[in-house]
Each structure stands twice: as structure tokens, then as C-alpha cells.
Enzyme design. Structure first.
Site, PDB file in Angstrom:
ATOM      1  N   SER A  93      -7.001   6.042   3.518  1.00  6.56           N
ATOM      2  CA  SER A  93      -6.833   5.035   2.496  1.00  6.56           C
ATOM      3  C   SER A  93      -7.305   3.536   2.876  1.00  6.56           C
ATOM      4  O   SER A  93      -8.151   2.949   2.377  1.00  6.56           O
ATOM      5  CB  SER A  93      -5.532   5.218   1.904  1.00  6.56           C
ATOM      6  OG  SER A  93      -5.391   6.183   0.932  1.00  6.56           O
ATOM      7  N   GLN A 122       7.118   3.859   4.035  1.00  7.40           N
ATOM      8  CA  GLN A 122       5.677   3.405   3.999  1.00  7.40           C
ATOM      9  C   GLN A 122       5.438   2.240   4.885  1.00  7.40           C
ATOM     10  O   GLN A 122       4.287   2.195   5.503  1.00  7.40           O
ATOM     11  CB  GLN A 122       5.152   3.222   2.636  1.00  7.40           C
ATOM     12  CG  GLN A 122       3.845   3.630   2.407  1.00  7.40           C
ATOM     13  CD  GLN A 122       3.247   4.984   2.149  1.00  7.40           C
ATOM     14  OE1 GLN A 122       3.981   5.701   1.404  1.00  7.40           O
ATOM     15  NE2 GLN A 122       2.018   5.323   2.849  1.00  7.40           N
ATOM     16  N   LYS A 166       5.110   1.637  -3.011  1.00  6.91           N
ATOM     17  CA  LYS A 166       5.199   3.040  -3.807  1.00  6.91           C
ATOM     18  C   LYS A 166       5.564   3.047  -5.051  1.00  6.91           C
ATOM     19  O   LYS A 166       6.069   1.922  -5.436  1.00  6.91           O
ATOM     20  CB  LYS A 166       6.400   3.979  -2.905  1.00  6.91           C
ATOM     21  CG  LYS A 166       6.151   5.291  -3.078  1.00  6.91           C
ATOM     22  CD  LYS A 166       5.262   5.872  -1.994  1.00  6.91           C
ATOM     23  CE  LYS A 166       4.797   7.356  -2.043  1.00  6.91           C
ATOM     24  NZ  LYS A 166       4.299   7.892  -0.776  1.00  6.91           N
ATOM     25  N   THR A 210      -4.370  13.929   5.046  1.00  4.45           N
ATOM     26  CA  THR A 210      -2.908  14.032   5.433  1.00  4.45           C
ATOM     27  C   THR A 210      -2.924  15.210   6.167  1.00  4.45           C
ATOM     28  O   THR A 210      -2.177  15.380   7.266  1.00  4.45           O
ATOM     29  CB  THR A 210      -2.108  13.869   4.216  1.00  4.45           C
ATOM     30  OG1 THR A 210      -2.457  12.937   3.164  1.00  4.45           O
ATOM     31  CG2 THR A 210      -0.687  13.716   4.550  1.00  4.45           C
ATOM     32  N   LYS A 253       0.765  -1.065  -0.054  1.00  2.00           N
ATOM     33  CA  LYS A 253      -0.156   0.091  -0.016  1.00  2.00           C
ATOM     34  C   LYS A 253       0.975   1.381  -0.126  1.00  2.00           C
ATOM     35  O   LYS A 253       1.713   1.328   0.806  1.00  2.00           O
ATOM     36  CB  LYS A 253      -0.877  -0.113   1.249  1.00  2.00           C
ATOM     37  CG  LYS A 253      -1.933   1.085   1.378  1.00  2.00           C
ATOM     38  CD  LYS A 253      -2.784   1.180   0.627  1.00  2.00           C
ATOM     39  CE  LYS A 253      -3.723   2.283   0.370  1.00  2.00           C
ATOM     40  NZ  LYS A 253      -3.255   3.059  -0.970  1.00  2.00           N
ATOM     41  N   ASN A 275      -1.833  19.795  -1.785  1.00  2.00           N
ATOM     42  CA  ASN A 275      -3.020  19.000  -0.909  1.00  2.00           C
ATOM     43  C   ASN A 275      -2.574  19.073   0.404  1.00  2.00           C
ATOM     44  O   ASN A 275      -3.354  19.395   1.301  1.00  2.00           O
ATOM     45  CB  ASN A 275      -3.261  17.717  -1.579  1.00  2.00           C
ATOM     46  CG  ASN A 275      -3.985  16.823  -0.616  1.00  2.00           C
ATOM     47  OD1 ASN A 275      -3.706  16.108   0.431  1.00  2.00           O
ATOM     48  ND2 ASN A 275      -5.265  16.779  -0.788  1.00  2.00           N
ATOM     49  N   GLY A 311      -2.675   8.329  -4.295  1.00  2.00           N
ATOM     50  CA  GLY A 311      -2.071   9.382  -5.040  1.00  2.00           C
ATOM     51  C   GLY A 311      -0.783   9.618  -4.066  1.00  2.00           C
ATOM     52  O   GLY A 311      -0.519   9.402  -3.186  1.00  2.00           O
ATOM     53  N   ASP A 312      -0.093  10.557  -4.797  1.00  2.00           N
ATOM     54  CA  ASP A 312       1.033  11.360  -3.807  1.00  2.00           C
ATOM     55  C   ASP A 312       1.304  12.656  -4.649  1.00  2.00           C
ATOM     56  O   ASP A 312       0.635  13.121  -5.589  1.00  2.00           O
ATOM     57  CB  ASP A 312       2.379  10.214  -3.983  1.00  2.00           C
ATOM     58  CG  ASP A 312       3.348  10.892  -2.951  1.00  2.00           C
ATOM     59  OD1 ASP A 312       3.258  10.601  -1.629  1.00  2.00           O
ATOM     60  OD2 ASP A 312       4.393  11.401  -3.440  1.00  2.00           O
ATOM     61  N   LYS A 351       5.264   3.513   8.477  1.00  2.00           N
ATOM     62  CA  LYS A 351       4.139   4.425   8.653  1.00  2.00           C
ATOM     63  C   LYS A 351       2.687   3.846   8.527  1.00  2.00           C
ATOM     64  O   LYS A 351       1.890   3.878   9.474  1.00  2.00           O
ATOM     65  CB  LYS A 351       3.870   5.314   7.351  1.00  2.00           C
ATOM     66  CG  LYS A 351       2.806   6.392   7.268  1.00  2.00           C
ATOM     67  CD  LYS A 351       2.730   7.179   6.010  1.00  2.00           C
ATOM     68  CE  LYS A 351       3.971   7.742   5.336  1.00  2.00           C
ATOM     69  NZ  LYS A 351       3.592   8.793   4.332  1.00  2.00           N
TER      70      LYS A 351
HETATM   71  N1  GLU Z   1       1.020   9.274  -0.575  1.00  2.00           N
HETATM   72  C1  GLU Z   1       0.692   9.075   0.427  1.00  2.00           C
HETATM   73  C2  GLU Z   1       1.696   8.852   1.711  1.00  2.00           C
HETATM   74  O1  GLU Z   1       2.667   9.162   1.658  1.00  2.00           O
HETATM   75  C3  GLU Z   1      -0.855   8.383   0.910  1.00  2.00           C
HETATM   76  C4  GLU Z   1      -0.684   6.669   0.454  1.00  2.00           C
HETATM   77  C5  GLU Z   1      -1.756   5.997   0.239  1.00  2.00           C
HETATM   78  O2  GLU Z   1      -2.767   6.600   0.663  1.00  2.00           O
HETATM   79  O3  GLU Z   1      -1.749   4.999   0.158  1.00  2.00           O
HETATM   80  O4  GLU Z   1       1.649   7.978   2.841  1.00  2.00           O
END
Ligand code: GLU
Length: 446
Positions: A375, A109, A124, A207, A88, A238, A163-164, A112
Site C-alpha cells: 500500500s 497498525q 483503521k 499480505t 494509514k 485473501n 481494505g481489510d 506495523k
Molecule cells: N488491512 C491491512 C492490514 O491489516 C492492510 C492495510 C493497508 O493496506 O492500509 O495491515
């Protein structure tokens, strides 16, 4: 295999991926003690295993621009770890994207996502495609082309992108449309979809709002609130927009935004009307500098926003945007709290400066986890095919951010090194790492 030799191996194999090495070293610097407390971690070589992604998928994206010319971009998906759930993490479209950047982001990630308490692994992806200056039709064609290739490697229980930077709701919708077209499955394979066709309320805000909820918990530790506090925000995308909005809701005074060209300062503070104007203006790809003609304030070309007296700094732009010099400026201007809205916005040297000067510092993997947390809530809503209200999801987001804060604080108190201030960096790393490490031990060596 000790942690040190795992780092040596990463440095040797990936000398050309400095951001990845930086992210690995930051985690490594904080987990020695918890490693010593859990001999199985060394026996099962968990850190060494986590330093190498499960796989990196690399592909070519051909698309046609408005002139009918064929363009070729590079695309990737880094499937880092599915130890505690499907891979994810977001997709980034930006000219600076390369495999090393995506590996640093995918590595972060993992921890996190573990911190959110939801069942999500780490991944990612993205492309070196530059959305800047592209027409709506070009963006649509690129998104379709990107998903034509990516769809072979993702799935609702396998890998769930989102997204990112450079990828928002519009891009996710285009990619979801292509996925649906190719597979004939309407499933939760991407998050950040539009509300009404699979998306979750509060995902857009999550976020930035989550970052300020985390900050609010940091302030509470010192019996403080945001009321009357001056806040520096970098970025204007964002995360920055919704961080500023929530800071305003909680009584803070936000005085800066920034982009790659400079910094916007409004010493009167950004009101909701002003933030709405920035949201609309940025959505139309217009320059932040135009604000001055509309509302006053000052545009400082080529400058960063860390040179003003303030209580709080929220770096929400991109990796390594806060240098050692910038960190010294934050100290000089009286900043007491730094919470990262972007991923790894402080350089390793900048982190040392803020920690040495008693600033409460919350790393991105804890402080900006609200986005991926919602998410995760979108994934579960997709699975049960029922959608929750804004209020219910906002409540869940607040609870998740409080839990991340509290778990990071507890682990920071046990394993941290900073004096007189909570060691959120160590705490977040340890709390995220232990969960993933335990799973890896349970699996044996797969
Ligand atoms: N890109 C965001 C992050 O850095 C969200 C990733 C997601 O929602 O999967 O955590």
C-alpha cells in the site's frame, strides 16, 4: 507516568474494549527495558500518548437495500497516530466491528507501519455492515454511502484507508469512485485500487506472499527451507489464499483452509489448480465445504485446523482464533513455526504457550506487514504517477519483509526473553515502538 499506570488508565477508561486492552498489554509487556534505556520516553509520556488515538470519527451510514428498505449501519475511522506519516490502515466490514476492535487494529497498525520503513502512521476504520448474503448492488450502494460520509475526513496526505476483512478490490473501487465524484480529485486517497486506475501490481497478493517471505527468513535462521514442510493455514480469504500459494511456490505442502463453519483438509496438499478453484469459489460467495465433492479431502464442520501433524502454522482468519487449547494442540502436533497472517489471531494465553514451548512465533504486526507495505508503494506510485512492474514490486516486498525480519530479530536479541528461539514478538514491538517514540519526543507534546 510509567507503562503500568498507562495500562491501568486504559483498563479503567476502556473496560468495554477487551481487544484494545489485549493489544496494549501485549506491546507494554515487551518495552519495559527499552523504556528504561531511553529516559526521554517516560519524560515525554510516549506510551501513554500512544494509548489514546488522535481522534475517533463515528458516523451513521444510511443505505437502501434491494427491497427499497432503508438500512442504518455504524461507521468509524480511528485516526490513531500520524507521528511518522499520514494515518494509514484498512477498512473492515463485518458484524463484529465496533470501536474497541478498530482501536486494537489501529493501535497495532502504528507499529506495523513503522516496521515497513515507509512513512505511514496508523489508523483503521470500518462498519458493522455484514457483506454476507448481500447482492452486488447492495454492496455498491453501501460503499457509496460509507464514502459519502468518510470522504470528509480523509486525504492523500491526511489519512489513506485500504481494505481489510470484507473489503477487497471491488469495494475499494466503489469507494474510490465516490471519493473522486465528490472531490473531483484523482489522488492516492485509498490503496488497493484496481490495476489500470491507480492500483499497484502485487497489492492483492502482498499480505499472503509477504507472510511467507517472512516465514522463509525465520526458517533461514535455522538453516531450513519450506521444501517438504507441512503447513496449516486457517481462513480462506485473501491472506490465506496467497499465503498458501506462496508456500506452495517455495516447496511447502499446505493441507488446510478454514472458514467460520469448519475446516477443509486435503492431506495430498493444495495444488495451484485447487487453490485457484478456492479463489474462484470464494469470490462467488460459495462454501468451502463444496471442495470435497470436487477434489476429495475432508470437511470437518465446526472444527479448527490445528489438530494435524505439521511444521508450520499460519493463522490467517481473524483475531483470537487460536485459543490456549489450540496452541497446546500445535505443540502436540510438532509445529515449530507460527507466523500470523491475521491481526492478533493468538490469544494472550496462546502466545504464552507457543513461546514457552520453543516455537518460533512471529506476530502479525511484523509477519503480515507486506500488505500495508505494498500500500505504501502504491501511495508513492500514485504521487509520482508512474507504475512499477510486478517483478520490481515483488523484489521490493521481499526486501521489506527481510528488513522487518532482521530488525525484529536484532531487537529481539537485545531485549527479548525467550530461550533458544528468536523473540520476534519483543523485537517487532521494540523496533516499531522506538521509531514512533523518537518522533513523539522530537515533537514535544503535540
Ligand atoms: N488491512 C491491512 C492490514 O491489516 C492492510 C492495510 C493497508 O493496506 O492500509 O495491515
Amino acid at each position: 507516568m510509567t507503562i503500568q499506570s498507562a495500562i491501568a488508565k486504559v483498563e479503567q477508561n476502556y473496560a468495554h474494549q477487551p481487544e484494545f486492552i489485549q493489544a496494549v498489554k501485549e506491546v507494554a509487556s515487551t518495552i519495559e527495558k527499552v523504556y528504561a534505556d531511553n529516559p526521554k520516553f517516560a519524560e515525554y509520556k510516549v506510551f501513554e500518548r500512544l494509548c489514546e488515538p488522535d481522534r475517533v470519527i463515528n458516523f451513521r451510514v444510511n443505505w437502501e437495500d434491494d427491497k427499497g428498505e432503508i438500512q442504518v449501519n455504524r461507521g468509524w475511522r480511528v485516526q490513531f497516530s500520524n507521528a511518522i506519516g499520514p494515518y494509514k490502515g484498512g477498512l473492515r466490514f463485518h458484524p463484529t466491528v465496533n470501536e474497541g476492535v478498530l482501536k486494537f487494529l489501529g493501535f497495532e497498525q502504528i507499529f506495523k507501519n513503522a516496521l515497513t520503513g515507509l512513512p505511514m502512521g496508523g489508523g483503521k476504520g470500518g462498519s458493522d455492515f455484514d457483506p454476507k448474503g448481500k447482492s452486488e448492488a447492495e454492496i455498491r450502494r453501501f460503499c457509496y454511502a460509507f464514502m459519502r460520509e468518510l470522504h470528509k475526513n480523509i486525504g492523500k496526505d491526511m489519512d489513506v484507508p485500504a481494505g481489510d476483512i470484507g473489503v477487497g478490490g471491488r469495494e475499494v473501487n466503489y469507494m474510490f469512485a465516490m471519493y473522486k465524484n465528490l472531490t473531483r480529485e484523482f489522488e492516492g486517497v485509498l490503496t488497493g485500487k484496481g490495476v489500470g486506475h491507480g492500483g499497484s501490481l502485487i497489492r492483492t497478493e502482498a499480505t499472503g506472499y509477504g507472510l511467507v517471505y517472512f516465514l522463509d527468513n525465520m526458517l533461514k535462521v535455522n538453516n531450513e527451507t519450506l521444501v517438504g514442510k507441512t503447513v496449516l493455514v486457517s481462513g480462506a480469504g485473501n491472506v490465506a489464499q496467497y499465503a498458501a500459494e506462496k508456500a506452495l511456490h517455495l516447496g511447502g505442502k499446505v493441507i488446510t483452509f478454514s472458514d467460520s463453519k469448519g475446516t477443509l483438509v486435503d492431506k495430498d496438499g493444495f495444488t495451484q489448480e485447487k487453490i485457484n478453484w478456492i479463489k474462484n469459489h470464494k469470490a462467488n460467495n460459495q462454501s468451502l465445504a463444496d471442495y470435497v465433492a470436487q477434489f476429495g479431502g475432508e470437511w470437518l464442520a465446526g472444527q479448527r485446523p490445528w489438530q494435524f501433524d505439521a511444521d508450520v502454522a499460519l493463522p490467517c482468519a481473524t483475531q483470537n482464533e487460536v485459543s490456549e487449547e489450540d496452541a497446546k494442540a500445535l505443540v502436540k502436533h510438532g509445529v515449530k513455526y507460527v507466523a500470523e497472517g491475521a491481526n492478533m489471531p493468538l490469544t494472550a494465553e496462546a502466545i504464552d504457550v507457543v513461546r514457552e514451548h520453543g516455537i518460533a512465533y512471529a506476530p502479525g504486526k511484523a509477519a503480515n506487514a507486506g500488505g500495508v507495505a505494498v500500500s505504501g508503494l502504491e501511495m508513492s506510485q500514485n504521487s509520482v504517477r508512474r507504475y512499477k512492474s510486478f517483478e520490481e514490486l515483488d523484489g521490493q516486498l521481499q526486501t521489506i519483509m527481510k528488513n522487518i525480519h532482521d530488525n525484529s530479530k536484532v531487537a529481539g536479541e537485545k531485549y527479548g526473553t525467550t530461550k533458544g528461539v528468536v523473540d520476534y514478538m519483543t523485537g517487532a514491538n521494540v523496533a516499531g515502538f522506538v521509531q514512533v517514540a523518537n518522533a513523539l519526543v522530537a515533537y514535544g507534546y503535540l
